[in-house]
Motif scaffolding. Structure first.
Motif, PDB file in Angstrom:
ATOM      1  N   ILE A 171      18.409 -15.235 -46.558  1.00 32.85           N
ATOM      2  CA  ILE A 171      19.826 -14.838 -46.619  1.00 32.85           C
ATOM      3  C   ILE A 171      20.748 -16.064 -46.760  1.00 32.85           C
ATOM      4  O   ILE A 171      21.813 -15.979 -47.382  1.00 32.85           O
ATOM      5  N   ALA A 172      20.307 -17.206 -46.221  1.00 35.55           N
ATOM      6  CA  ALA A 172      21.167 -18.410 -46.264  1.00 35.55           C
ATOM      7  C   ALA A 172      21.395 -18.894 -47.699  1.00 35.55           C
ATOM      8  O   ALA A 172      22.365 -19.610 -47.967  1.00 35.55           O
ATOM      9  N   ASP A 173      20.532 -18.492 -48.638  1.00 33.78           N
ATOM     10  CA  ASP A 173      20.663 -18.957 -50.028  1.00 33.78           C
ATOM     11  C   ASP A 173      21.428 -17.982 -50.920  1.00 33.78           C
ATOM     12  O   ASP A 173      21.686 -18.277 -52.087  1.00 33.78           O
ATOM     13  N   VAL A 174      21.743 -16.803 -50.403  1.00 34.52           N
ATOM     14  CA  VAL A 174      22.309 -15.748 -51.258  1.00 34.52           C
ATOM     15  C   VAL A 174      23.779 -16.023 -51.562  1.00 34.52           C
ATOM     16  O   VAL A 174      24.546 -16.403 -50.673  1.00 34.52           O
ATOM     17  N   GLN A 175      24.168 -15.853 -52.822  1.00 34.97           N
ATOM     18  CA  GLN A 175      25.592 -15.939 -53.187  1.00 34.97           C
ATOM     19  C   GLN A 175      25.987 -14.651 -53.897  1.00 34.97           C
ATOM     20  O   GLN A 175      25.210 -14.126 -54.694  1.00 34.97           O
ATOM     21  N   LEU A 176      27.189 -14.182 -53.617  1.00 38.25           N
ATOM     22  CA  LEU A 176      27.746 -13.013 -54.308  1.00 38.25           C
ATOM     23  C   LEU A 176      28.846 -13.514 -55.232  1.00 38.25           C
ATOM     24  O   LEU A 176      29.754 -14.228 -54.792  1.00 38.25           O
ATOM     25  N   HIS A 177      28.774 -13.154 -56.507  1.00 39.56           N
ATOM     26  CA  HIS A 177      29.724 -13.651 -57.503  1.00 39.56           C
ATOM     27  C   HIS A 177      30.707 -12.572 -57.923  1.00 39.56           C
ATOM     28  O   HIS A 177      30.383 -11.389 -57.918  1.00 39.56           O
ATOM     29  N   ASN A 178      31.860 -13.048 -58.356  1.00 45.31           N
ATOM     30  CA  ASN A 178      32.874 -12.204 -58.997  1.00 45.31           C
ATOM     31  C   ASN A 178      33.700 -11.378 -58.002  1.00 45.31           C
ATOM     32  O   ASN A 178      34.193 -10.303 -58.341  1.00 45.31           O
ATOM     33  N   LEU A 179      33.792 -11.891 -56.790  1.00 50.75           N
ATOM     34  CA  LEU A 179      34.628 -11.228 -55.780  1.00 50.75           C
ATOM     35  C   LEU A 179      35.876 -12.049 -55.469  1.00 50.75           C
ATOM     36  O   LEU A 179      36.742 -11.590 -54.708  1.00 50.75           O
ATOM     37  N   GLU A 180      35.961 -13.228 -56.069  1.00 49.02           N
ATOM     38  CA  GLU A 180      37.066 -14.140 -55.757  1.00 49.02           C
ATOM     39  C   GLU A 180      38.407 -13.474 -56.088  1.00 49.02           C
ATOM     40  O   GLU A 180      38.556 -12.848 -57.135  1.00 49.02           O
ATOM     41  N   GLY A 181      39.357 -13.615 -55.165  1.00 48.33           N
ATOM     42  CA  GLY A 181      40.705 -13.088 -55.388  1.00 48.33           C
ATOM     43  C   GLY A 181      40.915 -11.700 -54.810  1.00 48.33           C
ATOM     44  O   GLY A 181      42.046 -11.246 -54.686  1.00 48.33           O
ATOM     45  N   TYR A 182      39.844 -11.002 -54.437  1.00 49.65           N
ATOM     46  CA  TYR A 182      40.011  -9.648 -53.889  1.00 49.65           C
ATOM     47  C   TYR A 182      40.193  -9.690 -52.369  1.00 49.65           C
ATOM     48  O   TYR A 182      39.760 -10.624 -51.699  1.00 49.65           O
ATOM     49  N   THR A 183      40.824  -8.612 -51.871  1.00 46.57           N
ATOM     50  CA  THR A 183      41.123  -8.529 -50.438  1.00 46.57           C
ATOM     51  C   THR A 183      39.957  -7.905 -49.683  1.00 46.57           C
ATOM     52  O   THR A 183      39.387  -6.914 -50.141  1.00 46.57           O
ATOM     53  N   TYR A 184      39.615  -8.505 -48.547  1.00 44.95           N
ATOM     54  CA  TYR A 184      38.603  -7.887 -47.674  1.00 44.95           C
ATOM     55  C   TYR A 184      39.237  -7.472 -46.357  1.00 44.95           C
ATOM     56  O   TYR A 184      40.218  -8.075 -45.902  1.00 44.95           O
ATOM     57  N   TYR A 185      38.688  -6.432 -45.769  1.00 52.25           N
ATOM     58  CA  TYR A 185      39.051  -5.980 -44.424  1.00 52.25           C
ATOM     59  C   TYR A 185      37.801  -6.147 -43.579  1.00 52.25           C
ATOM     60  O   TYR A 185      36.754  -5.575 -43.909  1.00 52.25           O
ATOM     61  N   ASP A 186      37.924  -6.920 -42.520  1.00 52.75           N
ATOM     62  CA  ASP A 186      36.772  -7.197 -41.671  1.00 52.75           C
ATOM     63  C   ASP A 186      36.698  -6.111 -40.593  1.00 52.75           C
ATOM     64  O   ASP A 186      37.570  -6.036 -39.720  1.00 52.75           O
ATOM     65  N   SER A 187      35.673  -5.266 -40.654  1.00 51.37           N
ATOM     66  CA  SER A 187      35.566  -4.151 -39.703  1.00 51.37           C
ATOM     67  C   SER A 187      35.225  -4.627 -38.303  1.00 51.37           C
ATOM     68  O   SER A 187      35.344  -3.868 -37.346  1.00 51.37           O
ATOM     69  N   LEU A 188      34.805  -5.879 -38.146  1.00 49.85           N
ATOM     70  CA  LEU A 188      34.456  -6.400 -36.817  1.00 49.85           C
ATOM     71  C   LEU A 188      35.688  -6.991 -36.130  1.00 49.85           C
ATOM     72  O   LEU A 188      36.004  -6.661 -34.990  1.00 49.85           O
ATOM     73  N   SER A 189      36.411  -7.874 -36.826  1.00 47.81           N
ATOM     74  CA  SER A 189      37.578  -8.529 -36.206  1.00 47.81           C
ATOM     75  C   SER A 189      38.871  -7.769 -36.486  1.00 47.81           C
ATOM     76  O   SER A 189      39.900  -8.047 -35.879  1.00 47.81           O
ATOM     77  N   LEU A 190      38.824  -6.835 -37.429  1.00 43.62           N
ATOM     78  CA  LEU A 190      39.986  -6.077 -37.913  1.00 43.62           C
ATOM     79  C   LEU A 190      40.991  -6.961 -38.662  1.00 43.62           C
ATOM     80  O   LEU A 190      42.114  -6.537 -38.923  1.00 43.62           O
ATOM     81  N   ASN A 191      40.593  -8.174 -38.994  1.00 40.36           N
ATOM     82  CA  ASN A 191      41.440  -9.043 -39.825  1.00 40.36           C
ATOM     83  C   ASN A 191      41.266  -8.692 -41.297  1.00 40.36           C
ATOM     84  O   ASN A 191      40.305  -8.051 -41.678  1.00 40.36           O
ATOM     85  N   GLN A 192      42.201  -9.171 -42.088  1.00 41.83           N
ATOM     86  CA  GLN A 192      42.021  -9.072 -43.526  1.00 41.83           C
ATOM     87  C   GLN A 192      42.332 -10.413 -44.163  1.00 41.83           C
ATOM     88  O   GLN A 192      42.959 -11.276 -43.543  1.00 41.83           O
ATOM     89  N   GLY A 193      41.875 -10.590 -45.386  1.00 40.00           N
ATOM     90  CA  GLY A 193      42.127 -11.856 -46.065  1.00 40.00           C
ATOM     91  C   GLY A 193      41.742 -11.738 -47.520  1.00 40.00           C
ATOM     92  O   GLY A 193      41.358 -10.666 -47.981  1.00 40.00           O
ATOM     93  N   ALA A 194      41.846 -12.860 -48.223  1.00 39.88           N
ATOM     94  CA  ALA A 194      41.457 -12.869 -49.637  1.00 39.88           C
ATOM     95  C   ALA A 194      40.175 -13.686 -49.760  1.00 39.88           C
ATOM     96  O   ALA A 194      40.018 -14.710 -49.081  1.00 39.88           O
ATOM     97  N   ILE A 195      39.289 -13.238 -50.610  1.00 46.40           N
ATOM     98  CA  ILE A 195      38.049 -13.983 -50.843  1.00 46.40           C
ATOM     99  C   ILE A 195      38.399 -15.120 -51.799  1.00 46.40           C
ATOM    100  O   ILE A 195      38.916 -14.887 -52.890  1.00 46.40           O
ATOM    101  N   THR A 196      38.166 -16.345 -51.362  1.00 44.90           N
ATOM    102  CA  THR A 196      38.617 -17.481 -52.165  1.00 44.90           C
ATOM    103  C   THR A 196      37.491 -18.126 -52.956  1.00 44.90           C
ATOM    104  O   THR A 196      37.712 -18.657 -54.038  1.00 44.90           O
TER     105      THR A 196
END
Ligand SMILES: O=P(O)(O)OC[C@H]1O[C@@H](O)[C@H](O)[C@@H](O)[C@@H]1O
Length: 295
Positions: A171-196
């Protein structure tokens, strides 16, 4: 006695308590449990298995399979009245219901299976008559198309997911591409942010990402990269239980969080859908291997 062959490339068999379909054509092998219309194996010839299934999965009647592609339907996560009704199952009841099925097409290189179930409107957790159909197409790609047909006279809100568990070496090597700029909602902390940046897993993750339904890619898997395409979905859920949560999950070995990650094609949160009387909603997912650049 040999398992019955239902068409050229399809066999009906059993895995522990569950009836399953095994498909082997010139492009790939795949397996589908009829409980949950659950694709739990997919492997194009010459490639590694694409989907993760826990070594501890017992394939039992009435319990959701830990791995593969659970169909979370007709609600995703907790039921809206889940606080009052803890008996309503997480991620809906489709994944523990046995679906009907038929082979639609079975060619040399491509096999199409249709699975379906109906609700009668008498379930208090989902009091709507509906026909839900899943079309699974097995060839060089794995394609799933899930259509919810409202047969009643009331509109209803649908949340759902194709909760795909992907297999990886580390899992430490896995990268997810093409999500940059979209908003995430963190269901654990309830924070939100942008994927940079390109996304990497380094802790427990349970995010809803609201996006445009664009293709996304996964690299660093220890085998070929994976491309994921969707239709009818402008949200993704990214999930890995990491160390502590892994200890609490059913049908999961503690260390297995290192060999899996979920990127789920969803309609959830602000991407929930309303299905009108005589209307329908279709969610499509297509997965394919791609040679990593530089190989
Ligand atoms: O254990 P379950 O019901 O299959 O759910 C697994 C996970 O599924 C994910 O989709 C949810 O975002 C997580 O919150 C949840 O823990």
């Amino acid at each position: 006695m040999a398992d019955p062959e239902v068409s050229q490339n399809v066999i009906l068999s059993h895995l522990n308590e569950l009836p399953v379909l095994h498909i082997k054509n010139k492009s790939a092998t795949a397996s589908i449990a009829l409980q949950g219309a659950h694709v739990y194996e997919y492997q194009p010839h010459g490639q590694k298995p694409m989907l993760f299934v826990s070594d501890e999965e017992p394939f039992k009647k009435g319990s959701a399979i830990r791995g593969g592609i659970p169909i979370c339907w007709p609600w995703f996560g907790a039921h809206p009245d889940g606080a009052k009704h803890p008996e309503y199952p997480s991620h809906g009841f489709a994944r523990t219901t046995e679906w009907e099925w038929e082979v639609l097409e079975d060619g040399e290189e491509r096999t199409d299976i249709r699975l379906w179930m109906e609700t009668d409107g008498k379930n208090p957790a989902f009091p709507f008559p509906v026909l839900v159909e899943l079309l699974v197409c097995v060839d060089q790609n794995l394609s799933l198309s899930l259509t919810t047909n409202n047969l009643g006279s009331q509109p209803f809100t649908l949340t759902q997911a194709m909760h795909t568990y992907f297999s990886c070496n580390n899992i430490a090597d896995v990268q997810l591409h093409n999500l940059e700029g979209y908003t995430y909602y963190d269901s654990l902390s309830l924070n939100q942010g942008a994927i940079t940046d390109e996304f990497r897993f380094d802790r427990e993750i349970d995010w809803v990402v609201l996006d445009d339904g664009q293709p996304v890619g996964f690299g660093g898997l220890g085998h070929w990269d994976i491309n994921m395409r969707r239709k009818g979905s402008n949200s993704l859920v990214i999930w890995n239980p990491w160390i502590e949560k892994s200890k609490t999950l059913s049908h999961f070995r503690e260390e297995e969080y290192k060999q899996m990650f979920c990127v789920e094609a969803t309609n959830t949160s602000e991407d929930s859908r309303i299905v009108l009387p005589e209307g329908s909603q279709t969610l499509c997912l297509s997965l394919e291997y791609q040679e990593p650049a530089g190989l």
